[in-house]
Design a protein around this motif. Structure first.
Motif, short mmCIF file in Angstrom:
data_model
loop_
_atom_site.label_atom_id
_atom_site.label_comp_id
_atom_site.label_asym_id
_atom_site.label_seq_id
_atom_site.Cartn_x
_atom_site.Cartn_y
_atom_site.Cartn_z
N ARG A 1 0.87 -1.18 0.00
CA ARG A 1 0.00 0.00 0.00
C ARG A 1 0.90 1.23 0.00
NH1 ARG A 1 0.74 -2.36 4.59
NH2 ARG A 1 1.71 -1.15 6.26
N ASN A 2 0.29 2.40 0.00
CA ASN A 2 1.01 3.65 0.17
C ASN A 2 0.58 4.26 1.50
OD1 ASN A 2 1.98 6.30 0.15
ND2 ASN A 2 1.64 6.58 -2.04
N GLN B 1 -1.00 7.76 1.62
CA GLN B 1 -2.26 8.00 0.91
C GLN B 1 -3.38 8.46 1.83
OE1 GLN B 1 -3.29 5.27 -2.37
NE2 GLN B 1 -5.27 4.96 -1.36
N THR C 1 -5.26 11.97 1.09
CA THR C 1 -6.66 11.99 0.67
C THR C 1 -7.54 12.75 1.66
OG1 THR C 1 -6.96 9.79 1.68
CG2 THR C 1 -6.54 9.87 -0.69
N ILE D 1 -8.79 8.42 -6.89
CA ILE D 1 -8.59 7.01 -6.53
C ILE D 1 -9.89 6.25 -6.66
CG2 ILE D 1 -8.01 5.44 -4.63
CD1 ILE D 1 -6.04 7.61 -3.65
N ALA E 1 -10.35 3.29 -9.34
CA ALA E 1 -10.47 1.97 -8.71
C ALA E 1 -11.56 1.12 -9.34
CB ALA E 1 -10.72 2.11 -7.22
N ASP F 1 -6.58 -1.83 -9.42
CA ASP F 1 -6.02 -1.48 -8.12
C ASP F 1 -5.38 -0.10 -8.20
OD1 ASP F 1 -4.97 -1.38 -5.62
OD2 ASP F 1 -3.60 -3.07 -5.86
N ARG G 1 -4.02 3.53 -6.84
CA ARG G 1 -3.41 4.11 -5.64
C ARG G 1 -2.61 5.35 -6.00
NH1 ARG G 1 0.56 -0.57 -3.59
NH2 ARG G 1 -1.46 -1.58 -3.56
N VAL H 1 -2.40 9.74 -9.22
CA VAL H 1 -2.98 8.43 -8.93
C VAL H 1 -2.79 7.54 -10.15
CG1 VAL H 1 -5.16 7.22 -8.44
CG2 VAL H 1 -4.64 9.42 -7.32
N CYS I 1 -2.97 3.32 -12.04
CA CYS I 1 -3.49 1.95 -12.06
C CYS I 1 -2.79 1.22 -13.20
CB CYS I 1 -4.99 1.95 -12.27
SG CYS I 1 -5.77 0.33 -12.16
#
Length: 291
Positions: free
Chosen positions: A217-218, A221, A225, A235, A239, A243, A245, A253, A255
């Motif tokens: 993960r980040n 984030q 956010t 995001i 999404a 996935d 992020r 952002v 993907c």
């Protein structure tokens, strides 16, 4: 040779970013995977005989003397003079494509390209490791761009090991806000105790998967956010297709997609909603084929 044109300064994505601690000097301990992509700024450099270092174009919001490009050039100029006794100069033009405050490493990448190109043009003779050490005080991402390949990073981001990652396409959204890195790292709400991982965990994740679900993960984030709702909205929108992020401390952002056609389909849906673009994963820095 006294001039080099169209020098690439590619963006990076953080495929994951964990904050594992904080040093006594305030620097955060990180684990991350850096991925180069084929979108970035362009630099043009011409050697000067009078020893002056100048940026030959204006960049809104970035005074020349504060620009990492000029600061990096000055460090190399001093080191080259120490070694050879010669005072070298250059005019540097930076064509900005990457947004500032986007988490894509644009300023650091510009500085890294400057160091590699001037080392070549000035015949300064520094090794890649020496250039990485020279750039580190200016920014923790600079050594990665000089390292120039997909990397697992630790420490403050300077301890690098080459790794394999998916050969894929990315859709990247620019949410329209600039996120100051310092603001995110200073937040009392930032998670600073993620459990350290080993490089084999990251590598085996991609070796054993057929999909493109990202590793980890980040940790930045959640803070970004909460402070910048457009990042959260980007995001949420992306999404729906995979996935999604944030990269770095934001705001951009991304993907991953298996092929360009899938990326194009998502870009088409983003028209009129987001500023978005696609980019391919790079295995190494394209400047290596030019110097």
């Amino acid at each position: 040779m006294n001039e080099l044109k169209n020098l690439p300064a590619p963006a990076k994505l953080n495929l994951f970013l964990h904050v594992t601690g904080r040093r006594a000097d305030g620097y955060h301990m990180l684990q991350t995977a850096f991925q180069l992509i084929d979108r970035g700024d362009l630099l043009h450099i011409r050697v000067r005989a009078d020893g002056q270092l100048r940026r030959s174009n204006d960049i809104p919001g970035v005074p020349e003397e504060q620009d990492l490009v000029i600061r990096a050039a000055r460090l190399l100029q001093a080191e080259a003079r120490r070694r050879s006794g010669q005072l070298h100069g250059a005019d540097i033009t930076v064509e900005k494509v990457l947004p500032m405050g986007g988490g894509l490493g644009g300023g650091s990448s510009d500085a890294a390209t400057t160091l590699m190109a001037l080392n070549h043009l000035w015949n300064a003779g520094l090794t890649r490791q020496e250039l990485m050490a020279l750039g580190l005080p200016l920014g923790a991402d600079i050594p990665f761009f000089i390292f120039g390949q997909t990397a697992f990073a630790e420490g403050v981001g300077e301890a690098l090991q080459a790794v394999a990652a998916p050969d894929c396409w990315y859709v990247v959204i620019e949410p329209g806000v600039a996120v100051p890195t310092a603001e995110i790292f200073c937040s009392p709400h930032l998670t600073r105790d993620s459990s350290p991982i080993i490089i084999a965990d990251f590598s085996s994740h991609y070796e054993n998967r057929n999909d493109l679900k990202q590793y980890g993960r980040n940790d930045l984030q959640q803070v970004a956010t909460s402070l910048y709702p457009p990042v959260a909205k980007a995001i949420e929108w992306l999404a729906a297709y995979g996935d999604a992020r944030m990269t770095g401390s934001g705001a951009c952002v991304f993907c991953a997609f298996a092929d360009e056609g899938q990326a194009d389909a998502v870009l088409e849906r983003a028209q009129g909603v987001w500023t978005a673009w696609k980019a391919k994963a790079l295995k190494q820095h394209p400047i290596f084929d030019m110097l």
